[in-house]
Design a protein around this motif. Structure first.
Motif, PDB file in Angstrom:
ATOM      1  N   UNK A  29       6.598  11.554  -3.661  1.00 37.67           N
ATOM      2  CA  UNK A  29       5.190  11.765  -3.979  1.00 37.67           C
ATOM      3  C   UNK A  29       4.933  13.250  -4.244  1.00 37.67           C
ATOM      4  N   UNK A  30       3.719  13.560  -4.681  1.00 36.76           N
ATOM      5  CA  UNK A  30       3.361  14.956  -4.952  1.00 36.76           C
ATOM      6  C   UNK A  30       3.409  15.801  -3.686  1.00 36.76           C
ATOM      7  N   UNK A  31       3.184  15.143  -2.542  1.00 36.74           N
ATOM      8  CA  UNK A  31       3.232  15.855  -1.262  1.00 36.74           C
ATOM      9  C   UNK A  31       4.664  16.104  -0.797  1.00 36.74           C
ATOM     10  N   UNK A  32       5.648  15.532  -1.501  1.00 38.10           N
ATOM     11  CA  UNK A  32       7.047  15.719  -1.153  1.00 38.10           C
ATOM     12  C   UNK A  32       7.598  14.639  -0.243  1.00 38.10           C
ATOM     13  N   UNK A  33       6.817  13.610   0.040  1.00 40.05           N
ATOM     14  CA  UNK A  33       7.267  12.514   0.896  1.00 40.05           C
ATOM     15  C   UNK A  33       8.123  11.546   0.085  1.00 40.05           C
ATOM     16  N   UNK A  34       9.279  11.193   0.620  1.00 41.52           N
ATOM     17  CA  UNK A  34      10.197  10.299  -0.078  1.00 41.52           C
ATOM     18  C   UNK A  34      10.194   8.951   0.627  1.00 41.52           C
ATOM     19  N   UNK A  35      10.070   7.883  -0.165  1.00 44.54           N
ATOM     20  CA  UNK A  35      10.019   6.546   0.423  1.00 44.54           C
ATOM     21  C   UNK A  35      10.627   5.523  -0.526  1.00 44.54           C
ATOM     22  N   UNK A  36      10.924   4.345   0.052  1.00 42.55           N
ATOM     23  CA  UNK A  36      11.410   3.213  -0.728  1.00 42.55           C
ATOM     24  C   UNK A  36      10.192   2.542  -1.349  1.00 42.55           C
ATOM     25  N   UNK A  37      10.275   2.219  -2.625  1.00 39.03           N
ATOM     26  CA  UNK A  37       9.156   1.613  -3.344  1.00 39.03           C
ATOM     27  C   UNK A  37       9.551   0.212  -3.822  1.00 39.03           C
ATOM     28  N   UNK A  38       9.349  -0.813  -2.976  1.00 41.61           N
ATOM     29  CA  UNK A  38       9.748  -2.167  -3.387  1.00 41.61           C
ATOM     30  C   UNK A  38       8.931  -2.721  -4.555  1.00 41.61           C
ATOM     31  N   UNK A  39       7.680  -2.254  -4.725  1.00 47.00           N
ATOM     32  CA  UNK A  39       6.834  -2.762  -5.810  1.00 47.00           C
ATOM     33  C   UNK A  39       7.136  -2.079  -7.133  1.00 47.00           C
ATOM     34  N   UNK A  40       7.651  -0.851  -7.084  1.00 45.08           N
ATOM     35  CA  UNK A  40       7.930  -0.102  -8.304  1.00 45.08           C
ATOM     36  C   UNK A  40       6.685   0.493  -8.934  1.00 45.08           C
TER      37      UNK A  40
END
Length: 99
Positions: A29-40
Motif C-alpha cells: 500500500x501507499x503506507x508501505x504495508x505489505x499484505x496478501x490480496x486474495x481478491x486482487x
C-alpha cells in the motif's frame, strides 16, 4: 456465444504467464504495508506469484518479493504466504478449480 477474455498475469518468480485466477497477488500500500490480496483488488503496487508452494519457497530463499516490492519482508510474512498457498492448493485439489 462469444468467448470471454481471460486476464493473464506474469509470475515474478518463474516469469510464466498464467490466468489471474491461478495466481496470488501480494500488494504494497501507499503506507508501505505489505499484505496478501486474495481478491486482487486492493489498492497499491502488486506482484503476482503462481499458486505453488515451491514458487513461494524460491521467492523466500532468493528474496525476490523484497526486490520487486522495494521493501524488506519478514520471515513471518513468507511463512504466512507459504501456509496460505499450501492451503489454497490443497483446497483446489480437493474441491476442483471452480471453488
Amino acid at each position: 456465444m462469444k468467448q470471454r477474455k481471460i486476464p493473464m498475469r506474469k509470475c515474478v518468480v518463474s516469469n510464466e504467464m498464467k490466468p489471474k485466477k491461478e495466481m496470488i497477488r501480494i500488494v504494497r500500500s501507499k503506507e508501505g504495508e505489505i499484505s496478501i490480496d486474495p481478491t486482487g483488488k486492493m489498492p497499491g503496487r502488486g506482484a503476482y506469484l503462481s499458486m505453488e508452494p515451491d514458487v513461494v519457497q524460491k521467492s523466500w530463499d532468493q528474496k525476490i518479493l523484497d526486490r520487486v516490492l522495494n521493501d524488506t519482508l519478514t520471515d513471518d510474512f513468507y511463512q504466512e504466504l507459504l501456509d496460505y498457498v499450501s492451503h489454497q492448493k490443497a483446497r483446489r485439489e480437493l474441491f476442483g478449480n471452480g471453488k
